[in-house]
Design an enzyme around this catalytic site. Sequence first.
Site, PDB file in Angstrom:
ATOM      1  N   PRO A   1      11.221  11.461   2.087  1.00 53.88           N
ATOM      2  CA  PRO A   1      10.107  12.153   1.440  1.00 53.88           C
ATOM      3  C   PRO A   1       9.523  13.231   2.352  1.00 53.88           C
ATOM      4  CG  PRO A   1       9.802   9.752   1.459  1.00 53.88           C
ATOM      5  CD  PRO A   1      10.888  10.085   2.434  1.00 53.88           C
ATOM      6  N   GLY A   2       8.973  14.239   1.714  1.00 51.87           N
ATOM      7  CA  GLY A   2       8.138  15.186   2.433  1.00 51.87           C
ATOM      8  C   GLY A   2       6.727  14.630   2.530  1.00 51.87           C
TER       9      GLY A   2
ATOM     10  N   GLN B   1       9.492  17.745  14.026  1.00 50.88           N
ATOM     11  CA  GLN B   1       8.114  18.204  13.852  1.00 50.88           C
ATOM     12  C   GLN B   1       7.375  18.097  15.185  1.00 50.88           C
ATOM     13  OE1 GLN B   1       6.564  19.629  11.219  1.00 50.88           O
ATOM     14  NE2 GLN B   1       4.803  19.880  12.569  1.00 50.88           N
TER      15      GLN B   1
ATOM     16  N   TYR C   1       8.277   9.503  16.043  1.00 53.95           N
ATOM     17  CA  TYR C   1       8.463   9.352  14.599  1.00 53.95           C
ATOM     18  C   TYR C   1       9.761  10.010  14.135  1.00 53.95           C
ATOM     19  CZ  TYR C   1       7.082   9.262   9.651  1.00 53.95           C
ATOM     20  OH  TYR C   1       7.024   9.042   8.296  1.00 53.95           O
TER      21      TYR C   1
ATOM     22  N   ARG D   1       0.837  -1.202   0.000  1.00 56.81           N
ATOM     23  CA  ARG D   1       0.000   0.000   0.000  1.00 56.81           C
ATOM     24  C   ARG D   1       0.870   1.249   0.000  1.00 56.81           C
ATOM     25  NH1 ARG D   1      -3.748   0.534   4.780  1.00 56.81           N
ATOM     26  NH2 ARG D   1      -1.989  -0.297   5.986  1.00 56.81           N
TER      27      ARG D   1
ATOM     28  N   ILE E   1       3.247   4.342  -0.361  1.00 55.08           N
ATOM     29  CA  ILE E   1       4.552   4.453  -0.995  1.00 55.08           C
ATOM     30  C   ILE E   1       5.122   3.073  -1.288  1.00 55.08           C
ATOM     31  CG2 ILE E   1       6.955   5.118  -0.600  1.00 55.08           C
ATOM     32  CD1 ILE E   1       5.914   7.599   0.876  1.00 55.08           C
TER      33      ILE E   1
ATOM     34  N   ASN F   1      10.687   0.074   4.009  1.00 55.09           N
ATOM     35  CA  ASN F   1       9.665   1.089   3.845  1.00 55.09           C
ATOM     36  C   ASN F   1       8.629   1.099   4.970  1.00 55.09           C
ATOM     37  OD1 ASN F   1       7.691   2.898   2.194  1.00 55.09           O
ATOM     38  ND2 ASN F   1       6.529   1.026   2.603  1.00 55.09           N
TER      39      ASN F   1
END
Length: 240
Positions: free
Chosen positions: A177-178, A141, A147, A12, A14, A82
Site C-alpha cells: 500500500p501507499g 523513503q 521500515y 485496528r 488496515i 499485517n
Amino acid sequence: MGRVAFVTGGTRGIGGAVSRALKEAGYNVAANYAGNDDAAKAFKKDTKIPVFKWDVGDYQACEQGVIAVENEVGPIDILVNNAGISRDAMLQKMSHEQWSQVIRTNLDSVFNMTRPVINGMRERGFGRVISISSINGQKGQLGLTNYCAAKSGVIGFTRALALESARKGITVNAIAPGYVATDLLSGVSEDVMKAIVGQIPVGRLGEAEEVARCVVFLASDAASWITGSTLTINGGQHMD
C-alpha cells in the site's frame, strides 16, 4: 466449515478492515493484536471475531498462539501478515533499539507466523500467505531505513516462499500500500500531509477498506494462478 483466515495486527487500521472484509466474504476469521486491549475488546464486541494477544516478534509466542487459534477456530488456511510499527529517524540518529523493534515486528514476524502454519498448508494442499509490505519497501523513503529494509524484506520472503510452495497448492503474495488514512499517519503535520497527498496522482490518501479488498481477492480461488507477486495500491504514486 469454511476456511480459516488469521490476521496479525488485525483489530485496528488496515488489519481491522482486512478482518472485517474476510468475515464478510465468508471466512472464519481470527485476529491477533499486541497491546491495545481496549481497542481489541471493542473490535471483538462489534465484529464477533475472536482475538488473541501476543507479540508477533516472539517466535515461541507465535508457535503457542497458532496452536491456540487452531484449537479454537480451526487450521489456518489464510495467513495475513499485517502487523507493523514505525520508529522513524535518520540513520545517523537511529538507535539500535529503533532498528531492532521495527525489524522484529515488521519482518521477523513474517517468518514467526508463517513457519508454524506452512506445514499444515502443505499437508492439506491449500494455503494463502498474504503479507503487507509498503510503497516504501519498493522505493525507499528518507528517515525510514529500518521500515524500508523490513518491508523490502517482506517482498523477498514472498518471492522465495512462493517458489517453494507453488506445487503444494499454496500461493504467497505481498501487497504494497501507499499512504493510507490510518493511525500511522495520525502524528503527521498538516503541511507534511499536504505534501504527501500532493505526490499522489489520484489526489487523496487510500482507505483501509481498499487494501482489504485486495486481500480478499488474493485469498480467493479466483487468484489461484497469482503467486510471488506484489500488488501495488498507491493511487499512482509509485509504479514498479
